[in-house]
Enzyme design. Structure first.
Site, PDB file in Angstrom:
ATOM      1  N   PHE A  66       0.846  -1.200   0.000  1.00 10.19           N
ATOM      2  CA  PHE A  66       0.000   0.000   0.000  1.00 10.19           C
ATOM      3  C   PHE A  66       0.887   1.258   0.000  1.00 10.19           C
ATOM      4  CE2 PHE A  66      -2.897   3.104   1.934  1.00 10.19           C
ATOM      5  CZ  PHE A  66      -4.034   2.891   1.169  1.00 10.19           C
TER       6      PHE A  66
ATOM      7  N   ASP B 231       0.854  -5.056   8.135  1.00  5.83           N
ATOM      8  CA  ASP B 231      -0.282  -4.152   7.979  1.00  5.83           C
ATOM      9  C   ASP B 231      -1.523  -5.020   7.767  1.00  5.83           C
ATOM     10  OD1 ASP B 231      -2.263  -2.356   7.112  1.00  5.83           O
ATOM     11  OD2 ASP B 231      -0.731  -0.952   6.396  1.00  5.83           O
TER      12      ASP B 231
ATOM     13  N   TYR C 284     -11.550   1.547   9.702  1.00  9.55           N
ATOM     14  CA  TYR C 284     -12.740   2.038   8.989  1.00  9.55           C
ATOM     15  C   TYR C 284     -13.115   1.170   7.796  1.00  9.55           C
ATOM     16  CZ  TYR C 284      -8.855   4.417   6.599  1.00  9.55           C
ATOM     17  OH  TYR C 284      -7.670   4.699   5.984  1.00  9.55           O
ATOM     18  N   LYS C 285     -12.382   0.056   7.609  1.00  5.90           N
ATOM     19  CA  LYS C 285     -12.731  -0.855   6.514  1.00  5.90           C
ATOM     20  C   LYS C 285     -13.680  -1.912   7.061  1.00  5.90           C
ATOM     21  CE  LYS C 285      -8.682   0.619   4.075  1.00  5.90           C
ATOM     22  NZ  LYS C 285      -7.223   0.558   3.997  1.00  5.90           N
TER      23      LYS C 285
ATOM     24  N   ARG D 104     -12.063  -3.165  -8.377  1.00  2.76           N
ATOM     25  CA  ARG D 104     -11.930  -3.918  -7.129  1.00  2.76           C
ATOM     26  C   ARG D 104     -13.300  -4.026  -6.448  1.00  2.76           C
ATOM     27  NH1 ARG D 104      -8.502  -1.831  -2.063  1.00  2.76           N
ATOM     28  NH2 ARG D 104     -10.417  -0.621  -1.897  1.00  2.76           N
TER      29      ARG D 104
HETATM   30  C1  LIG Z   1      -6.442   1.729   4.085  1.00  2.00           C
HETATM   31  C2  LIG Z   1      -5.018   1.433   4.358  1.00  2.00           C
HETATM   32  C3  LIG Z   1      -4.225   2.329   5.076  1.00  2.00           C
HETATM   33  C4  LIG Z   1      -4.791   3.660   5.495  1.00  2.00           C
HETATM   34  O1  LIG Z   1      -3.906   4.530   6.081  1.00  2.00           O
HETATM   35  P1  LIG Z   1      -4.489   5.877   6.731  1.00  2.00           P
HETATM   36  O2  LIG Z   1      -3.377   6.472   7.454  1.00  2.00           O
HETATM   37  O3  LIG Z   1      -5.646   5.470   7.584  1.00  2.00           O
HETATM   38  O4  LIG Z   1      -4.975   6.730   5.598  1.00  2.00           O
HETATM   39  C5  LIG Z   1      -2.926   1.961   5.359  1.00  2.00           C
HETATM   40  N1  LIG Z   1      -2.428   0.763   4.953  1.00  2.00           N
HETATM   41  C6  LIG Z   1      -3.179  -0.115   4.236  1.00  2.00           C
HETATM   42  C7  LIG Z   1      -2.603  -1.420   3.814  1.00  2.00           C
HETATM   43  C8  LIG Z   1      -4.485   0.205   3.912  1.00  2.00           C
HETATM   44  O5  LIG Z   1      -5.217  -0.654   3.201  1.00  2.00           O
END
Ligand SMILES: *Cc1c(COP(=O)(O)O)cnc(C)c1O
Length: 404
Positions: A126, A203, A228-229, A377
């Site tokens: 990511f 992560d 938040y997912k 996706r």
């Molecule tokens: C959604 C996501 C994030 C989000 O990071 P924020 O700091 O909350 O914007 C980070 N890492 C991964 C792998 C994600 O899918």
């Protein structure tokens, strides 16, 4: 026998998690296939936030800190740990954004491995993870060793084994990748990293609340993830950090704030890290966001991760069946692992016109996500997605490909 909408209706009728949909605010006219980007709103959250704002903030005011607010980062962390991370109490805390949490833990890991010069991650990780690592490497004169792209798959144990050695300080990966949904073998990769003396940082943003995770049993050192997912904590809700109990005494995160200090309200001179996981906190807890996370996680906990995983696999398998039977002939490909045990609760559909098709789907009230360069996706959040949503979404795409 040709598949039709009745097949999807039949699957919904047998779905043990179907009643959970009523615990969320849902507009049935929308086919929402993006619960892995922003989970839906639990009805309990509406009530909780209302009471928190007018009752606790409005009337209790500063007394709220001693009446529960200060305990929220650990309490919500323990709930996340127990329900979806496989982490015993005292190892998870909810604090800042995922990006900041990732920075704090990656920096802390590097401090535990002085003299080692390399960080291993993959080019398809990511973006925020990659960028934070680039910043840390630049500041400390370290090298990032990139696992090459396997856009529609992910990182294997063999990839890691080839790249690590006595120079490796940290191996950091997404457990479930954001684009293809590939699930890495966390236990095996932890073992490989530990064999060369490196630490691991996972992560879990696309895993927590959708696929089983056993951080303690799998020997993970550190982990972060967003709420938040699949955990339905709401837009910008704070993220969590996990630090294995044995590592905590020596672990030093870089943002030394007052609320991570031992005995913070003594207002003493000099930073002394707080006990255990408390030392990962920096500033004042985001109370409104923490309350939302608690309500979201509660719904996930009530359903149970095993039931969630079973439905997630059934949903993605149904979409792959529709892909094979109804979309493949129209040029749509699979950008996710074919083995359902190797993919999270999402399916990447590939098509050269993915971006334009996504925009057209959104116009029709079907909401997936476009991921460059060629991926539609489809996130199938098990608590709120029905099999008929999968059918309707796939048919809308088929319609566009046939007639536009
Ligand atoms: C959604 C996501 C994030 C989000 O990071 P924020 O700091 O909350 O914007 C980070 N890492 C991964 C792998 C994600 O899918």
């Amino acid at each position: 026998m040709e598949i039709d909408r009745a097949v999807a209706e039949g699957l919904d009728a047998q779905d043990p998690l179907a009643p959970f949909r009523t615990r969320f605010a849902i507009d049935d006219r929308l086919v929402y296939l993006d619960g892995n980007s922003l989970g839906r709103l639990p009805l309990a959250t509406v009530a909780r936030v209302g009471g928190l704002v007018s009752g606790e903030w409005g009337r209790r005011l500063i007394r709220g800190w001693d009446e529960g607010w200060l305990a929220l980062p650990r309490a919500v962390g323990d709930r996340i740990g127990a329900s979806v991370l496989g982490a015993a109490a005292g190892q998870v805390v909810v604090a800042d954004s995922t990006t900041v949490c990732f920075y704090k833990l990656a920096a802390a890991a590097l401090c535990l491995r002085p003299g080692r010069t390399e960080i291993v991650t993959d080019v398809d990780n990511f973006p925020t993870d990659r960028f934070v690592l680039e910043g840390l490497a630049a500041a400390r004169g370290l090298t990032i060793v990139w696992v090459p792209s396997r856009r529609h798959g992910g990182v294997s144990e063999g990839d890691i084994e080839e790249l690590i050695g006595p120079q490796t300080a940290l191996v950091t990966l997404s457990h479930t990748t954001y684009r293809s949904g590939f699930i890495a073998d966390m236990a095996a990769i932890n073992t490989l990293a530990h064999d060369v003396g490196a630490l691991t940082l996972w992560d879990l943003s696309h895993s927590a609340g959708s696929v089983p995770v056993e951080l303690d049993a799998w020997g993970a050192d550190l982990a972060v993830g967003c709420t938040y997912k699949y955990l339905c904590g709401g837009p910008g809700a704070p993220a969590y950090m996990y630090a294995r109990a044995e590592l905590q005494p020596a672990l030093r995160q870089p943002i030394w704030g007052w609320l991570g200090r031992q005995d913070p309200f003594a207002m003493e001179q000099g930073y002394v890290p707080g006990p255990g996981i408390d030392a990962l906190v920096s500033g004042t807890p985001p109370v409104l966001g923490l309350a939302c996370v608690e309500e979201g996680v509660r719904v996930v906990q009530d359903a149970g991760i095993d039931a969630i995983r079973a439905k997630g696999t059934a949903l993605t398998s149904f979409l792959v069946l529709l892909l094979d039977e109804r979309l493949a002939a129209l040029g749509v490909g699979l950008g996710s692992p074919r083995d359902p045990l190797r993919r999270g609760s999402q399916v990447a559909l590939t098509h050269p016109r993915a971006q334009e098709l996504c925009a057209a789907l959104v116009e029709r009230g079907v909401i997936p996500d476009f991921r460059a360069p060629d991926v539609i996706r489809v996130g199938l959040s098990p608590l709120t997605t029905r099999f008929v949503d999968v059918w309707d979404g796939a048919e809308a795409l088929r319609d566009l490909l046939l007639y536009s």
